[in-house]
Design a protein around this motif. Structure first.
Motif, PDB file in Angstrom:
ATOM      1  N   GLN A  49      61.397  32.837  64.864  1.00 22.06           N
ATOM      2  CA  GLN A  49      62.539  33.699  65.214  1.00 22.06           C
ATOM      3  C   GLN A  49      62.029  34.985  65.855  1.00 22.06           C
ATOM      4  N   THR A  50      62.955  35.785  66.371  1.00 19.62           N
ATOM      5  CA  THR A  50      62.574  36.990  67.116  1.00 19.62           C
ATOM      6  C   THR A  50      63.420  38.199  66.723  1.00 19.62           C
ATOM      7  N   ILE A  51      62.833  39.380  66.929  1.00 24.73           N
ATOM      8  CA  ILE A  51      63.602  40.625  66.944  1.00 24.73           C
ATOM      9  C   ILE A  51      64.011  40.777  68.414  1.00 24.73           C
ATOM     10  N   ILE A  75      75.792  38.311  62.117  1.00 27.97           N
ATOM     11  CA  ILE A  75      75.244  36.977  61.850  1.00 27.97           C
ATOM     12  C   ILE A  75      73.856  36.923  62.476  1.00 27.97           C
ATOM     13  N   GLY A  76      72.821  36.694  61.636  1.00 27.59           N
ATOM     14  CA  GLY A  76      71.449  36.648  62.142  1.00 27.59           C
ATOM     15  C   GLY A  76      70.711  37.940  61.856  1.00 27.59           C
ATOM     16  N   GLY A  78      67.643  38.461  60.931  1.00 29.23           N
ATOM     17  CA  GLY A  78      66.296  38.492  61.521  1.00 29.23           C
ATOM     18  C   GLY A  78      65.421  39.528  60.843  1.00 29.23           C
ATOM     19  N   SER A  79      64.957  40.508  61.629  1.00 30.97           N
ATOM     20  CA  SER A  79      64.078  41.558  61.097  1.00 30.97           C
ATOM     21  C   SER A  79      64.838  42.629  60.311  1.00 30.97           C
ATOM     22  N   GLY A  80      66.162  42.726  60.555  1.00 32.39           N
ATOM     23  CA  GLY A  80      66.946  43.807  59.943  1.00 32.39           C
ATOM     24  C   GLY A  80      67.141  44.997  60.867  1.00 32.39           C
ATOM     25  N   ILE A  96      74.136  38.382  57.483  1.00 35.48           N
ATOM     26  CA  ILE A  96      73.807  37.058  56.929  1.00 35.48           C
ATOM     27  C   ILE A  96      72.649  36.452  57.715  1.00 35.48           C
ATOM     28  N   LYS A  99      67.565  32.058  57.002  1.00 40.81           N
ATOM     29  CA  LYS A  99      66.192  31.858  56.519  1.00 40.81           C
ATOM     30  C   LYS A  99      65.876  32.888  55.432  1.00 40.81           C
ATOM     31  N   ASP A 124      74.765  30.334  55.733  1.00 36.54           N
ATOM     32  CA  ASP A 124      75.206  29.945  57.071  1.00 36.54           C
ATOM     33  C   ASP A 124      76.252  30.954  57.554  1.00 36.54           C
ATOM     34  N   THR A 141      73.945  37.449  66.543  1.00 41.89           N
ATOM     35  CA  THR A 141      72.694  37.718  67.266  1.00 41.89           C
ATOM     36  C   THR A 141      71.858  36.450  67.406  1.00 41.89           C
ATOM     37  N   PHE A 193      69.023  33.780  73.670  1.00 41.17           N
ATOM     38  CA  PHE A 193      68.815  33.981  72.232  1.00 41.17           C
ATOM     39  C   PHE A 193      68.343  32.679  71.596  1.00 41.17           C
ATOM     40  N   VAL A 194      67.676  32.804  70.455  1.00 41.90           N
ATOM     41  CA  VAL A 194      67.379  31.612  69.644  1.00 41.90           C
ATOM     42  C   VAL A 194      68.723  31.038  69.170  1.00 41.90           C
ATOM     43  N   ILE A 197      72.239  28.162  64.195  1.00 45.31           N
ATOM     44  CA  ILE A 197      72.232  26.839  63.549  1.00 45.31           C
ATOM     45  C   ILE A 197      73.212  26.876  62.376  1.00 45.31           C
TER      46      ILE A 197
HETATM   47  N1  SAM Z   1      69.411  40.710  64.681  1.00 47.36           N
HETATM   48  C1  SAM Z   1      68.028  40.371  64.508  1.00 47.36           C
HETATM   49  C2  SAM Z   1      67.116  41.549  64.473  1.00 47.36           C
HETATM   50  O1  SAM Z   1      67.588  42.687  64.601  1.00 47.36           O
HETATM   51  O2  SAM Z   1      65.919  41.347  64.276  1.00 47.36           O
HETATM   52  C3  SAM Z   1      67.546  39.344  65.514  1.00 47.36           C
HETATM   53  C4  SAM Z   1      68.139  38.015  65.270  1.00 47.36           C
HETATM   54  S1  SAM Z   1      67.223  36.626  65.826  1.00 47.36           S
HETATM   55  C5  SAM Z   1      67.368  36.756  67.567  1.00 47.36           C
HETATM   56  C6  SAM Z   1      68.398  35.378  65.337  1.00 47.36           C
HETATM   57  C7  SAM Z   1      68.450  35.143  63.848  1.00 47.36           C
HETATM   58  O3  SAM Z   1      69.599  34.351  63.550  1.00 47.36           O
HETATM   59  C8  SAM Z   1      67.261  34.390  63.302  1.00 47.36           C
HETATM   60  O4  SAM Z   1      66.651  35.120  62.292  1.00 47.36           O
HETATM   61  C9  SAM Z   1      67.871  33.089  62.775  1.00 47.36           C
HETATM   62  O5  SAM Z   1      67.220  32.562  61.642  1.00 47.36           O
HETATM   63  C10 SAM Z   1      69.285  33.536  62.464  1.00 47.36           C
HETATM   64  N2  SAM Z   1      70.293  32.476  62.394  1.00 47.36           N
HETATM   65  C11 SAM Z   1      70.444  31.366  63.166  1.00 47.36           C
HETATM   66  N3  SAM Z   1      71.523  30.671  62.772  1.00 47.36           N
HETATM   67  C12 SAM Z   1      72.081  31.350  61.731  1.00 47.36           C
HETATM   68  C13 SAM Z   1      73.223  31.156  60.896  1.00 47.36           C
HETATM   69  N4  SAM Z   1      74.044  30.098  61.039  1.00 47.36           N
HETATM   70  N5  SAM Z   1      73.478  32.055  59.946  1.00 47.36           N
HETATM   71  C14 SAM Z   1      72.679  33.142  59.757  1.00 47.36           C
HETATM   72  N6  SAM Z   1      71.577  33.370  60.506  1.00 47.36           N
HETATM   73  C15 SAM Z   1      71.301  32.502  61.490  1.00 47.36           C
END
Ligand code: SAM
Length: 205
Positions: A49-51, A75-76, A78-80, A96, A99, A124, A141, A193-194, A197
């Motif tokens: 995954q990515t910031i 939603i997502g 990631g790093s916070g 949320i 992972k 999710d 995100t 974006f990633v 899921i």
């Molecule tokens: N907003 C984050 C940050 O500031 O670092 C970057 C988010 S990263 C591009 C996308 C994130 O979405 C990943 O950590 C991934 O695991 C999460 N993700 C993907 N599908 C998800 C879902 N259904 N619910 C919650 N998180 C999800």
């Protein structure tokens, strides 16, 4: 980062610029990546995954048009980092992450920096956070095939959703506004974006 990247690329909201000057982005990546933390790029945060790129954080935050008293769903986690930027600009942030490893690290960073208005949950995010709804703003995100229906239902009247919507490999930022129950949609910047899921997102794999 703010003077060299965000202002020249058209970010104008002073509140967003101030928040992004304040939040220490290098503390949201692992030590070997810290020297790149203010570069104009997304960076790996583990678990594939990515910031997100600073500009993408800025434009999405600007498109949310926050005044300061909003309740936000992200939603997502990631790093916070995005959650911390949102927390500077709103009343409360609910975020949320699917992972658990990432959610735990993000929560540690958020607590260490003293943000008391962010709640992190593992799950999710396409299902939203019904117990805490409605939300004034929702930000996704991760790249989504469509706007998850539960999130539309959990958006308050007058609320805004910003999300990258498209196929698995490229998307476009979409801004949805809900007014008197009706939705309007505007398309913005192309992005990558990633994948999101989940039940209302992409299948794993
Ligand atoms: N907003 C984050 C940050 O500031 O670092 C970057 C988010 S990263 C591009 C996308 C994130 O979405 C990943 O950590 C991934 O695991 C999460 N993700 C993907 N599908 C998800 C879902 N259904 N619910 C919650 N998180 C999800």
């Amino acid at each position: 980062m703010v003077d060299a990247q965000l202002i020249p690329r058209g970010i104008k909201d002073e509140r967003v610029l101030t928040a992004m000057r304040k939040v220490p982005r290098h503390l949201f990546v692992d030590e070997p990546m810290q020297h790149k933390a203010y570069d104009d790029m997304a960076l790996p945060i583990g678990e594939d995954q990515t910031i997100s790129q600073p500009y993408m954080v800025a434009i999405m935050t600007e498109l949310l048009q926050m005044k300061g008293d909003e309740k936000i769903l992200e939603i997502g986690t990631g790093s916070g980092y995005q959650a911390a930027v949102l927390a500077e600009l709103s009343l409360a942030v609910f975020t949320i992450e699917r992972k658990a490893v990432l959610a735990k690290k993000a929560e540690e960073r958020i607590r260490a920096l003293g943000y008391a208005n962010i709640k992190v949950k593992v799950g999710d995010g396409t299902l939203g956070w019904p117990e805490e709804s409605p939300f004034d703003r929702i930000i996704i995100t991760a790249g989504s095939p469509q706007l998850p229906q539960p999130l539309i239902e959990q958006l308050s009247d007058g609320g805004i959703i910003v999300a990258p919507v498209g196929d698995r490999f490229s998307q476009q930022l979409v801004v949805i506004k809900k007014l008197k129950g009706a939705l309007s949609e505007q398309l913005h910047t192309p992005c990558i974006f990633v994948p999101l899921i989940g039940e209302y997102g992409w299948e794993k794999g």
